[in-house]
Design an enzyme around this catalytic site. Structure first.
Site, PDB file in Angstrom:
ATOM      1  N   LEU A 118       0.873  -1.174   0.000  1.00 22.30           N
ATOM      2  CA  LEU A 118       0.000   0.000   0.000  1.00 22.30           C
ATOM      3  C   LEU A 118       0.911   1.225   0.000  1.00 22.30           C
ATOM      4  O   LEU A 118       1.367   1.685   1.037  1.00 22.30           O
ATOM      5  CB  LEU A 118      -0.916  -0.019   1.224  1.00 22.30           C
ATOM      6  CG  LEU A 118      -1.687  -1.333   1.467  1.00 22.30           C
ATOM      7  CD1 LEU A 118      -2.703  -1.157   2.594  1.00 22.30           C
ATOM      8  CD2 LEU A 118      -2.377  -1.817   0.193  1.00 22.30           C
ATOM      9  N   ILE A 119       1.172   1.743  -1.178  1.00 30.04           N
ATOM     10  CA  ILE A 119       2.205   2.759  -1.351  1.00 30.04           C
ATOM     11  C   ILE A 119       1.606   4.152  -1.485  1.00 30.04           C
ATOM     12  O   ILE A 119       0.654   4.360  -2.237  1.00 30.04           O
ATOM     13  CB  ILE A 119       3.094   2.425  -2.575  1.00 30.04           C
ATOM     14  CG1 ILE A 119       4.284   3.372  -2.669  1.00 30.04           C
ATOM     15  CG2 ILE A 119       2.279   2.398  -3.866  1.00 30.04           C
ATOM     16  CD1 ILE A 119       5.324   2.955  -3.693  1.00 30.04           C
ATOM     17  N   LYS A 138      -7.280   4.403   7.611  1.00 30.93           N
ATOM     18  CA  LYS A 138      -6.407   3.229   7.476  1.00 30.93           C
ATOM     19  C   LYS A 138      -7.231   1.935   7.426  1.00 30.93           C
ATOM     20  O   LYS A 138      -6.880   0.997   6.701  1.00 30.93           O
ATOM     21  CB  LYS A 138      -5.416   3.177   8.641  1.00 30.93           C
ATOM     22  CG  LYS A 138      -4.425   4.335   8.684  1.00 30.93           C
ATOM     23  CD  LYS A 138      -3.447   4.267   7.536  1.00 30.93           C
ATOM     24  CE  LYS A 138      -2.420   5.381   7.585  1.00 30.93           C
ATOM     25  NZ  LYS A 138      -1.492   5.275   8.722  1.00 30.93           N
ATOM     26  N   GLY A 197       4.061   0.849   5.419  1.00 29.69           N
ATOM     27  CA  GLY A 197       5.291   1.456   5.922  1.00 29.69           C
ATOM     28  C   GLY A 197       5.175   1.985   7.330  1.00 29.69           C
ATOM     29  O   GLY A 197       5.956   2.852   7.733  1.00 29.69           O
ATOM     30  N   GLN A 207      -0.346   5.127  14.587  1.00 29.23           N
ATOM     31  CA  GLN A 207       0.554   3.979  14.546  1.00 29.23           C
ATOM     32  C   GLN A 207       1.003   3.519  15.934  1.00 29.23           C
ATOM     33  O   GLN A 207       2.034   2.860  16.069  1.00 29.23           O
ATOM     34  CB  GLN A 207       1.772   4.313  13.664  1.00 29.23           C
ATOM     35  CG  GLN A 207       1.384   4.551  12.212  1.00 29.23           C
ATOM     36  CD  GLN A 207       2.547   4.983  11.332  1.00 29.23           C
ATOM     37  OE1 GLN A 207       3.704   4.859  11.707  1.00 29.23           O
ATOM     38  NE2 GLN A 207       2.231   5.508  10.168  1.00 29.23           N
ATOM     39  N   CYS A 243      15.314  10.479 -21.651  1.00 30.25           N
ATOM     40  CA  CYS A 243      15.545   9.387 -20.708  1.00 30.25           C
ATOM     41  C   CYS A 243      15.660   8.117 -21.543  1.00 30.25           C
ATOM     42  O   CYS A 243      15.431   8.140 -22.751  1.00 30.25           O
ATOM     43  CB  CYS A 243      14.441   9.279 -19.657  1.00 30.25           C
ATOM     44  SG  CYS A 243      12.854   8.729 -20.308  1.00 30.25           S
TER      45      CYS A 243
END
Length: 483
Positions: free
Chosen positions: A185-186, A267, A289, A298, A457
């Site tokens: 989960l970024i 969350k 994270g 958290q 690139c």
């Protein structure tokens, strides 16, 4: 050129079948990536090591192979070696003298030998003979077995001697593909980026799930990060990027949930959605994270409340890491510049967060939540293959793409600085500016507006994306260079 690759120690202690399978996976991964660098590259597996060779004498190719080996999971260390035949101990000494003699002036040194095969001498005898000869015939600072200035490594294998010219540290971990898949989960910040990297390093195929709270630019920024992680550390295995529109969920939370519970409820909604997406893809675990007490949501009590909404395993590789250490890892892997530019949206809905929510009260507030909004978000989730994640033709349609530069135009190489160093871009008769993508938006404002600049690139993905960013910002003197 030749490199000798040593397995990560945790691979070496596995049972014979597991070690054999994992070593083959690492060999296959290296073979795939080495072939991308040069067609003559070969990768050969042995029981205790892997050899990578290429029939080319090119410092650019050598640098690319070193970079590739240094960022491949499963490698403890690797050495650049030269191989020579020999018949006697004195032959070995003469080879080492020719390679190392001039480098030992005034320095302490030692000789370390590994030997395999049938010989009439031992490893220790080689060390003593070669070390004694070097000490007698060079103005050294003497032999020093502990912490010498120079450590000379060589390996005697059958009738060949391998002289180590330089030793490099590997990434460690397990080969990509040896473990199961996970869904990260970024958000694009330091924490979720480093957590994703840690999973890749451990050999887990890491898919990405992004809950979009901040609009199109936020999504594109996170896609850049996910693509960077995959392309640099895990490109041997395809993964997916799933974008879930979560603005409606946030809006519902703001209306139905009290300020102290908003962060935890958000969350919980993310885990509910992540579980559904993971199950669709046959994935058995999610990754976040989070670190204990880094923010109010958290704490141990709150993490327990968050986890209670899912039966799926939630992995938290950073759970007891300090923020400073997390940022250090981000910097080391080249991702710091990405994450520093990504805003943190999760915190904006927590005005007065509670470090220990009341579960009963929170669940009562959640009952007011219209879960059809969450279902709508899941129905509108967009799934893309990671290698196509930024290659959106509609978004890049307005960007001018050229293979030959117009008169007086200049090129901007926007690749990461490590790629610029490994493969410098030269365009005959044209000035090439090196401005990494993460500095581009600031630096572009200082450039001459009367000059047309074309971004470069390797694959044209990042250049197209950033050209579009600049067009949206009002610049008209930008395009993409694809030679």
């Amino acid at each position: 050129m030749r490199f000798v690759v040593r397995l990560f120690p945790e691979i070496s202690i596995k049972s014979a079948p597991v070690r054999k399978r994992w070593t083959k996976m690492l060999t296959d991964n290296l073979r795939l990536m080495a072939k991308r660098i040069h067609p003559t590259a070969r990768v050969n597996k042995e029981w205790d090591r892997i050899e990578v060779t290429a029939k080319v004498d090119d410092p650019v190719v050598e640098g690319q192979l070193i970079d590739m080996l240094a960022r491949t999971p499963g490698i403890a260390n690797f050495s650049h070696v030269q191989t020579h035949p020999f018949e006697s101990l004195h032959d070995i000494y003469e080879l080492v003298q020719a390679s190392w003699g001039d480098q030992l002036k005034g320095k302490t040194f030692c000789v370390r030998v590994k030997r395999t095969g049938n010989h009439d001498f031992t490893s220790t005898e080689v060390e003593r003979y070669v070390g004694g000869g070097l000490n007698q015939n060079n103005p050294t600072g003497g032999v020093k077995l502990k912490d010498p200035d120079v450590s000379i490594g060589l390996e005697v294998k059958d009738d060949q001697v391998y002289l180590v010219t330089k030793k490099y540290q590997g990434l460690g971990g397990f080969p990509m593909g040896t473990q199961e898949s996970v869904l990260s989960l970024i958000s694009g910040g330091y924490d979720s980026t480093v957590a994703s990297f840690q999973m890749i390093k451990r050999g887990l195929r890491t898919h990405y799930c992004f809950f979009n709270l901040g609009g199109r630019e936020h999504e594109l920024a996170v896609k850049e990060i996910a693509f960077f992680l995959w392309n640099r550390f895990g490109s041997t295995h395809r993964v997916r990027f799933i974008s879930v529109p979560f603005e409606g969920v946030v809006g519902e939370i703001l209306q139905k949930v009290g300020p102290s519970n908003m962060g935890v409820v958000l969350k919980r909604m993310m885990l509910r959605a992540g579980e559904r997406i993971a199950e669709r893809g046959g994935i058995e675990a999610m990754v976040t994270g989070e670190a204990v007490a880094q923010v109010s949501s958290q704490t141990i009590p709150n993490l327990s409340v968050i986890d209670s909404v899912t039966d799926m395993m939630v992995l938290r590789p950073l759970i007891v890491m300090d923020k400073r250490d997390i940022i250090d890892i981000s910097r080391k892997i080249g991702a710091e510049e990405f994450s520093a530019a990504v805003p943190e949206y999760c915190g904006v809905i927590s005005v007065k967060p509670s470090a220990k929510v009341n579960r009963a009260k929170l669940e009562a507030e959640e009952e007011k939540f219209d879960f059809s909004i969450l279902e709508h978000a899941l129905e509108n989730a967009v799934v893309q293959s990671i290698d196509e994640v930024m290659d959106d033709a509609q978004e890049l349609a307005e960007v001018e793409l050229v293979s030959e530069l117009p008169v007086s135009a200049k090129v901007i190489d926007i690749r990461h600085h490590t790629e610029q160093e490994l493969r410098p871009l030269t365009v005959e008769g044209r000035e090439v500016l090196e401005i990494p993508f993460y500095q581009l938006s600031t630096a572009y404002a200082e450039l001459d507006k009367a000059v047309n600049y074309y971004l470069f690139c390797d694959k044209g993905v990042m250049s197209g994306l950033h050209a579009r960013h600049l067009l949206d910002a009002g610049y008209t003197n930008v395009g993409v260079y694809r030679p």
